[in-house]
Enzyme design. Structure first.
Site, PDB file in Angstrom:
ATOM      1  N   LEU A 139     -52.441 -57.797 -17.325  1.00 13.55           N
ATOM      2  CA  LEU A 139     -52.275 -57.442 -18.735  1.00 13.55           C
ATOM      3  C   LEU A 139     -53.034 -56.159 -19.093  1.00 13.55           C
ATOM      4  O   LEU A 139     -53.942 -56.156 -19.932  1.00 13.55           O
ATOM      5  CB  LEU A 139     -52.736 -58.605 -19.614  1.00 13.55           C
ATOM      6  CG  LEU A 139     -51.982 -59.925 -19.363  1.00 13.55           C
ATOM      7  CD1 LEU A 139     -52.572 -61.041 -20.213  1.00 13.55           C
ATOM      8  CD2 LEU A 139     -50.490 -59.771 -19.651  1.00 13.55           C
ATOM      9  N   HIS A 140     -52.623 -55.046 -18.469  1.00 19.61           N
ATOM     10  CA  HIS A 140     -53.285 -53.761 -18.717  1.00 19.61           C
ATOM     11  C   HIS A 140     -53.230 -53.368 -20.201  1.00 19.61           C
ATOM     12  O   HIS A 140     -54.267 -53.173 -20.837  1.00 19.61           O
ATOM     13  CB  HIS A 140     -52.610 -52.651 -17.902  1.00 19.61           C
ATOM     14  CG  HIS A 140     -52.566 -52.897 -16.430  1.00 19.61           C
ATOM     15  ND1 HIS A 140     -53.664 -52.746 -15.619  1.00 19.61           N
ATOM     16  CD2 HIS A 140     -51.544 -53.273 -15.619  1.00 19.61           C
ATOM     17  CE1 HIS A 140     -53.330 -53.016 -14.367  1.00 19.61           C
ATOM     18  NE2 HIS A 140     -52.049 -53.334 -14.344  1.00 19.61           N
ATOM     19  N   ASP A 141     -52.022 -53.234 -20.719  1.00 26.21           N
ATOM     20  CA  ASP A 141     -51.848 -52.750 -22.088  1.00 26.21           C
ATOM     21  C   ASP A 141     -52.289 -53.768 -23.137  1.00 26.21           C
ATOM     22  O   ASP A 141     -52.944 -53.390 -24.123  1.00 26.21           O
ATOM     23  CB  ASP A 141     -50.396 -52.333 -22.316  1.00 26.21           C
ATOM     24  CG  ASP A 141     -49.987 -51.151 -21.459  1.00 26.21           C
ATOM     25  OD1 ASP A 141     -50.879 -50.525 -20.848  1.00 26.21           O
ATOM     26  OD2 ASP A 141     -48.784 -50.847 -21.391  1.00 26.21           O
TER      27      ASP A 141
END
Length: 212
Positions: A139-141
């Site tokens: 879940l980078h963003d």
């Protein structure tokens, strides 16, 4: 209207109030700085997904995708003096939602948005299982947006960070000077190096699975 002009218009309209969340290359921010630095200095802060400080890159051995796509722009923005919090792979790769967990929380909703979510993530989950050995989503963003909402989700460290733009095999590398007594310059970025992954995942799932 170009993105850089829209950013400048909003900052002029709401000086000291705008938080920019960047989830891709920093091209538009660099362009806005070139056009009107004084206006950009009125921005409240930037929370930016990008970089790899103590971990390997994901585009190359040393570079993260967003920075590597336009390293010149990243160098401009990180060197601008604007208040910037960097959310690098060091923390984003520690926040992972498994496919099993996603199905457990989403399938019971039994509605069209839930089915759409399962369908559109199925390929990504299969890809991650094949190439990374983990069936899930990193879940980078979402973490970056989460930090804009709640800065206490991460622990940051002020560092002097530069971006390599000319290296044959290191272009796009975010180089943080972590030496205690020989720093090349004053810290220019707050770098997230630790994350409360469990608390963020709870927040993310609560928002994701909330019934309208």
């Amino acid at each position: 209207m170009e993105a850089a002009d829209l950013i400048l218009e909003l900052v002029r309209r709401y000086p000291g109030e705008i938080t920019l969340i960047t989830l891709g290359p920093l091209t538009n921010i660099a362009q806005a700085l070139r056009r009107d630095r004084k206006t950009m200095e009125k921005i409240s802060r930037i929370v930016s997904m990008g970089g790899a400080v103590l971990v390997p890159g994901n585009t190359s051995a040393t570079a993260e995708f967003n920075i590597a796509t336009d390293p010149e722009a990243a160098r401009i923005v990180l060197g601008s003096g604007l208040p910037l919090t960097l959310i690098p792979l060091d923390v984003t790769e520690r926040v992972r939602l498994s496919g099993d967990a996603l199905r457990t929380w989403v399938e019971p909703l039994a509605d069209l948005p839930a089915q759409f979510l399962l369908d559109c993530t199925a390929h990504l989950i299969a890809f991650s299982e094949k190439w990374e050995g983990f069936a899930g989503i990193t879940l980078h963003d979402p973490l970056t947006v989460g930090v804009a909402i709640d800065p206490n989700l991460v622990k940051t460290r002020p560092l002097f960070v530069q971006v390599e733009t000319r290296g044959e095999i290191t272009t796009g590398m975010t180089v943080a000077d972590r030496r205690p007594f020989r720093a090349e310059g004053q810290p220019n970025v707050e770098v997230a190096l630790d994350v409360d992954a469990d608390r963020f995942l709870s927040l993310f799932v609560e928002r994701l699975c909330r019934r309208s």
